[in-house]
Design a protein around this motif. Structure first.
Motif, PDB file in Angstrom:
ATOM      1  N   MET A  54       0.826  -1.009  -0.039  1.00 38.82           N
ATOM      2  CA  MET A  54       0.058   0.177  -0.077  1.00 38.82           C
ATOM      3  C   MET A  54       0.860   1.215   0.157  1.00 38.82           C
ATOM      4  SD  MET A  54      -3.147   1.202  -0.314  1.00 38.82           S
ATOM      5  CE  MET A  54      -4.044  -0.381   0.359  1.00 38.82           C
ATOM      6  N   LEU A  55       1.786   1.268   0.934  1.00 39.92           N
ATOM      7  CA  LEU A  55       2.881   2.356   0.930  1.00 39.92           C
ATOM      8  C   LEU A  55       3.455   2.685  -0.531  1.00 39.92           C
ATOM      9  CD1 LEU A  55       4.457   4.741   2.326  1.00 39.92           C
ATOM     10  CD2 LEU A  55       6.027   2.923   2.875  1.00 39.92           C
ATOM     11  N   LEU A  56       4.055   1.549  -1.096  1.00 40.22           N
ATOM     12  CA  LEU A  56       4.744   1.640  -2.356  1.00 40.22           C
ATOM     13  C   LEU A  56       3.620   2.308  -3.385  1.00 40.22           C
ATOM     14  CD1 LEU A  56       6.538  -1.779  -2.617  1.00 40.22           C
ATOM     15  CD2 LEU A  56       7.442   0.358  -2.314  1.00 40.22           C
ATOM     16  N   ALA A  57       2.437   1.729  -3.319  1.00 38.45           N
ATOM     17  CA  ALA A  57       1.505   2.053  -4.313  1.00 38.45           C
ATOM     18  C   ALA A  57       1.156   3.569  -3.999  1.00 38.45           C
ATOM     19  CB  ALA A  57       0.096   1.417  -4.311  1.00 38.45           C
ATOM     20  N   ILE A  58       0.885   4.177  -2.863  1.00 36.57           N
ATOM     21  CA  ILE A  58       0.610   5.559  -2.534  1.00 36.57           C
ATOM     22  C   ILE A  58       1.487   6.700  -3.009  1.00 36.57           C
ATOM     23  CG2 ILE A  58       0.133   7.206  -0.659  1.00 36.57           C
ATOM     24  CD1 ILE A  58      -1.113   4.754   0.614  1.00 36.57           C
ATOM     25  N   LEU A  59       2.979   6.047  -2.669  1.00 38.20           N
ATOM     26  CA  LEU A  59       3.838   7.056  -3.122  1.00 38.20           C
ATOM     27  C   LEU A  59       4.337   6.957  -4.727  1.00 38.20           C
ATOM     28  CD1 LEU A  59       5.961   8.738  -1.198  1.00 38.20           C
ATOM     29  CD2 LEU A  59       4.633   7.428  -0.197  1.00 38.20           C
ATOM     30  N   ASP A  60       4.161   5.862  -5.196  1.00 29.72           N
ATOM     31  CA  ASP A  60       4.287   5.663  -6.737  1.00 29.72           C
ATOM     32  C   ASP A  60       3.087   6.670  -7.251  1.00 29.72           C
ATOM     33  OD1 ASP A  60       6.121   3.643  -6.538  1.00 29.72           O
ATOM     34  OD2 ASP A  60       4.977   2.038  -6.993  1.00 29.72           O
ATOM     35  N   MET A  61       1.921   6.545  -7.017  1.00 27.73           N
ATOM     36  CA  MET A  61       0.928   7.388  -7.524  1.00 27.73           C
ATOM     37  C   MET A  61       1.213   8.751  -7.237  1.00 27.73           C
ATOM     38  SD  MET A  61      -1.311   5.511  -9.158  1.00 27.73           S
ATOM     39  CE  MET A  61       0.292   4.497  -9.557  1.00 27.73           C
ATOM     40  N   ALA A  62       1.797   9.171  -6.184  1.00 30.54           N
ATOM     41  CA  ALA A  62       1.971  10.607  -5.831  1.00 30.54           C
ATOM     42  C   ALA A  62       3.004  11.381  -6.716  1.00 30.54           C
ATOM     43  CB  ALA A  62       2.414  10.749  -4.367  1.00 30.54           C
ATOM     44  N   ILE A  63       3.888  10.311  -6.902  1.00 28.09           N
ATOM     45  CA  ILE A  63       5.241  10.747  -8.059  1.00 28.09           C
ATOM     46  C   ILE A  63       4.487  10.717  -9.352  1.00 28.09           C
ATOM     47  CG2 ILE A  63       7.163   9.998  -9.269  1.00 28.09           C
ATOM     48  CD1 ILE A  63       7.992   8.606  -6.388  1.00 28.09           C
ATOM     49  N   LEU A  64       3.683   9.858  -9.761  1.00 29.07           N
ATOM     50  CA  LEU A  64       3.048  10.067 -11.151  1.00 29.07           C
ATOM     51  C   LEU A  64       2.174  11.125 -11.365  1.00 29.07           C
ATOM     52  CD1 LEU A  64       1.431   6.976 -12.984  1.00 29.07           C
ATOM     53  CD2 LEU A  64       0.188   8.909 -12.746  1.00 29.07           C
ATOM     54  N   VAL A  65       1.290  11.557 -10.441  1.00 28.72           N
ATOM     55  CA  VAL A  65       0.517  12.681 -10.565  1.00 28.72           C
ATOM     56  C   VAL A  65       1.309  14.138 -10.396  1.00 28.72           C
ATOM     57  CG1 VAL A  65      -1.570  13.848  -9.528  1.00 28.72           C
ATOM     58  CG2 VAL A  65      -1.410  11.658  -9.575  1.00 28.72           C
ATOM     59  N   PHE A  66       2.348  13.952  -9.874  1.00 29.83           N
ATOM     60  CA  PHE A  66       3.082  15.280  -9.658  1.00 29.83           C
ATOM     61  C   PHE A  66       3.715  15.584 -10.822  1.00 29.83           C
ATOM     62  CE2 PHE A  66       7.461  17.072  -9.172  1.00 29.83           C
ATOM     63  CZ  PHE A  66       7.067  18.259  -8.392  1.00 29.83           C
ATOM     64  N   SER A  67       4.176  14.286 -11.591  1.00 26.74           N
ATOM     65  CA  SER A  67       5.303  14.380 -12.790  1.00 26.74           C
ATOM     66  C   SER A  67       4.000  14.612 -14.037  1.00 26.74           C
ATOM     67  CB  SER A  67       5.919  13.112 -13.007  1.00 26.74           C
ATOM     68  OG  SER A  67       6.541  12.861 -12.063  1.00 26.74           O
ATOM     69  N   LEU A  68       3.047  13.925 -13.803  1.00 27.08           N
ATOM     70  CA  LEU A  68       2.000  14.627 -14.959  1.00 27.08           C
ATOM     71  C   LEU A  68       1.550  16.028 -14.799  1.00 27.08           C
ATOM     72  CD1 LEU A  68      -0.490  11.446 -14.933  1.00 27.08           C
ATOM     73  CD2 LEU A  68       1.233  11.978 -16.577  1.00 27.08           C
ATOM     74  N   PHE A  69       1.446  16.617 -13.829  1.00 26.48           N
ATOM     75  CA  PHE A  69       1.001  17.994 -13.220  1.00 26.48           C
ATOM     76  C   PHE A  69       1.956  18.769 -14.078  1.00 26.48           C
ATOM     77  CE2 PHE A  69       1.821  21.604 -10.412  1.00 26.48           C
ATOM     78  CZ  PHE A  69       0.848  22.542 -10.984  1.00 26.48           C
ATOM     79  N   TYR A  70       3.304  18.638 -13.627  1.00 23.66           N
ATOM     80  CA  TYR A  70       4.466  19.493 -14.446  1.00 23.66           C
ATOM     81  C   TYR A  70       4.499  19.403 -15.719  1.00 23.66           C
ATOM     82  CZ  TYR A  70       8.979  20.416 -16.144  1.00 23.66           C
ATOM     83  OH  TYR A  70      10.122  21.086 -16.837  1.00 23.66           O
ATOM     84  N   TYR A  71       4.181  18.278 -16.474  1.00 24.18           N
ATOM     85  CA  TYR A  71       4.280  18.067 -17.693  1.00 24.18           C
ATOM     86  C   TYR A  71       3.089  19.095 -18.426  1.00 24.18           C
ATOM     87  CZ  TYR A  71       3.651  15.689 -22.441  1.00 24.18           C
ATOM     88  OH  TYR A  71       3.623  15.664 -23.816  1.00 24.18           O
ATOM     89  N   HIS A  72       1.860  18.786 -17.845  1.00 23.46           N
ATOM     90  CA  HIS A  72       0.727  19.576 -18.586  1.00 23.46           C
ATOM     91  C   HIS A  72       0.636  20.930 -18.034  1.00 23.46           C
ATOM     92  CE1 HIS A  72      -1.718  16.463 -20.287  1.00 23.46           C
ATOM     93  NE2 HIS A  72      -1.353  15.526 -19.053  1.00 23.46           N
ATOM     94  N   ASN A  73       1.386  21.280 -17.212  1.00 23.74           N
ATOM     95  CA  ASN A  73       1.673  22.825 -16.718  1.00 23.74           C
ATOM     96  C   ASN A  73       2.392  23.364 -17.547  1.00 23.74           C
ATOM     97  OD1 ASN A  73       1.254  24.987 -14.970  1.00 23.74           O
ATOM     98  ND2 ASN A  73       3.226  24.762 -14.303  1.00 23.74           N
ATOM     99  N   SER A  74       3.608  22.736 -18.025  1.00 21.09           N
ATOM    100  CA  SER A  74       4.447  23.005 -19.019  1.00 21.09           C
ATOM    101  C   SER A  74       3.740  23.415 -20.486  1.00 21.09           C
ATOM    102  CB  SER A  74       5.830  22.382 -19.212  1.00 21.09           C
ATOM    103  OG  SER A  74       5.275  21.012 -19.846  1.00 21.09           O
ATOM    104  N   ILE A  75       2.980  22.753 -20.839  1.00 20.83           N
ATOM    105  CA  ILE A  75       2.134  23.118 -21.917  1.00 20.83           C
ATOM    106  C   ILE A  75       1.209  24.175 -21.832  1.00 20.83           C
ATOM    107  CG2 ILE A  75       0.345  21.931 -23.478  1.00 20.83           C
ATOM    108  CD1 ILE A  75       1.870  19.202 -23.026  1.00 20.83           C
ATOM    109  N   SER A  76       0.147  24.094 -20.644  1.00 17.45           N
ATOM    110  CA  SER A  76      -0.645  25.178 -20.405  1.00 17.45           C
ATOM    111  C   SER A  76       0.043  25.935 -19.282  1.00 17.45           C
ATOM    112  CB  SER A  76      -1.960  24.549 -20.099  1.00 17.45           C
ATOM    113  OG  SER A  76      -2.367  23.786 -21.249  1.00 17.45           O
ATOM    114  N   ALA A  77       0.520  27.027 -19.414  1.00 16.29           N
ATOM    115  CA  ALA A  77       1.140  27.986 -18.437  1.00 16.29           C
ATOM    116  C   ALA A  77       0.096  28.431 -17.174  1.00 16.29           C
ATOM    117  CB  ALA A  77       1.673  29.180 -19.056  1.00 16.29           C
TER     118      ALA A  77
END
Length: 450
Positions: free
Chosen positions: A1-24
């Motif tokens: 459960m801990l592995l999954a939670i942190l993996d998802m946090a990293i995934l969502v944070f990375s996707l946020f950065y990626y889409h934020n770089s496209i839409s300022a």
């Protein structure tokens, strides 16, 4: 459960950065609201990759040397897959720079987190202290097996044995042991007590009251049999004797009609896919066979199926023509009878493709115990009385034993593989079948065949 939670946090944070770089100036809340489908799509890709790469299999991810390449490949494949399947990737230099940061940033974060977990958190937080109570303290070979199976390598099962205590019927010894158990439980020195009682009487009669008390203190009490099945996902046959029904409830899997319908559907779909691939590859294999594997393209052999009935199976030939001129011989690792081209066929399981005809006819299943020859089975039954119980269900092209254990070449290997086969027979389900399918894909994709 801990592995999954942190993996998802990293995934969502990375996707946020990626889409934020496209839409300022895209805020995190608006990102979650506007890109919900993209997030779910990314999680879906990541989930499929984690299954294929065994990213939540503790046998793998508790070791730094194994988790490093796993995290690296998953990070790269996930980010590149997401980018190339996303419709939100404008073609400009600014975004290209963001793509590079997204790919390597996510991969690096995933690697760092998983290495920290494997090297620091797992060993210092999640390893449980155990003691073993047994009536077999003087059986050094058995004690060694217990320790090895419970702890695994580098405490991969999250368990560490602090001590192994022999239990006798002597009242003074029982009294001393009872006080020691209660003291360890009250001081939180032990998390789990493992009971290994072959005769099912001595420990229960003498320590039941004490074990109830330590249970009340929050200590887990579990039999070695149950623990072995949980951590190894196999059945400990050394405790069954000849009474297979004591470990294998043979009634439940014969009456789950929804599961049987699923299993039949998998057989049909797998057969269609397998035979289609075989038809496409046969001309190529035939041509290569002329140069690197001279002789017949196929070979046929009788194997034992469900209920002990012999069935005729067909495979692409991977051995020399006169492989058994001196009599039947079990295949072994590094078998000199296997041709150079045959090694390739075996590694990526192409030699198995013709067997899908047997699956389509209903003589075999896609998932089940590996079909074996009668001459070998007769010999194995002499050493392993329970061996015949694997014929309670149809044999399979792939199976739990095939994906969990290396290629068997002796009695000990056959014994270990039987533990996995019987675990599958006892616990077969849709989820276990799906795990086997993904592990089979992993074996083929990474050239892990025998």
């Amino acid at each position: 459960m801990l592995l999954a939670i942190l993996d998802m946090a990293i995934l969502v944070f990375s996707l946020f950065y990626y889409h934020n770089s496209i839409s300022a100036n895209l805020g995190f809340y608006h990102f979650l609201k506007l890109h919900t489908l993209n997030i779910l799509f990314g999680i879906g890709i990541f989930w499929v990759l984690t299954i294929i790469f065994n990213f939540y299999d503790l046998d793998y991810v508790n070791k730094t040397r194994k988790v490093l390449p796993l995290a690296f490949f998953i990070g790269l494949i996930f980010t590149l897959s997401y980018i190339f399947t996303s419709s939100l990737t404008p073609d400009n230099n600014e975004v290209k720079g963001s793509v590079i940061v997204f790919v390597f940033g996510f991969t690096l974060l995933l690697i760092v987190w998983r290495v920290i977990y494997a090297s620091v958190i797992h060993h210092n937080v999640f390893v449980k202290n155990c003691i073993v109570l047994t009536t077999e303290k003087n059986n050094k070979k058995l004690i060694s097996q217990i320790k090895k199976s419970v702890e695994g390598k580098d405490f991969e099962h999250g368990l560490k044995i602090l001590g192994i205590y022999g239990v006798s019927e002597e009242l003074k010894q029982i009294d001393r042991l009872s006080r020691a158990l209660e003291r360890m439980a009250s001081k939180k020195l032990v998390d789990t007590i493992i009971v290994m009682d072959k005769d099912q009487e001595t420990i229960s009669n003498s320590l039941n009251t004490t074990l109830v008390k330590v249970l009340g203190s929050g200590v887990q009490v579990i039999t070695y049999f149950k623990l072995y099945e949980e951590v190894k996902e196999a059945l400990p046959l050394q405790f069954a004797g000849n009474q297979f029904y004591s470990i294998l409830p043979i009634s439940k899997y014969n009456h789950n009609y929804l599961y049987l319908l699923w299993h039949k559907l998998v057989d049909i779909l797998a057969s269609i896919a397998g035979l289609s691939i075989m038809l496409l590859l046969t001309p190529v294999i035939l041509l290569l066979n002329l140069f690197f594997n001279q002789g017949p393209l196929f070979y046929k052999q009788y194997r034992v199926g469900k209920g002990g009935k012999e069935i005729l199976i067909t495979k692409f030939r991977s051995m020399i023509v006169e492989a058994e001129k001196h009599g039947a011989q079990m295949a072994e690792k590094g078998d000199l009878r296997v041709t150079s081209f045959g090694k390739i066929l075996r590694k990526i399981r192409i030699d198995e493709l013709p067997q899908f005809w047997s699956v389509l006819k209903g003589e075999m299943s896609f998932i089940g115990p590996r079909p074996e020859r009668k001459v070998f089975i007769e010999k194995l039954i002499e050493s392993i009385p329970l061996y015949d119980s694997r014929h309670l269900i149809k044999p399979g092209i792939t199976g739990w034993a095939q994906v969990k254990y290396d290629y068997g070449e002796n009695i000990e290997d056959s014994y270990k593989k039987l533990e996995y086969d019987l675990y599958y027979i006892k616990n077969r389900s849709v989820t276990l079948d799906i795990r086997i399918i993904f592990k089979t894909i992993n074996t083929i994709a990474f050239y892990k065949g025998r």
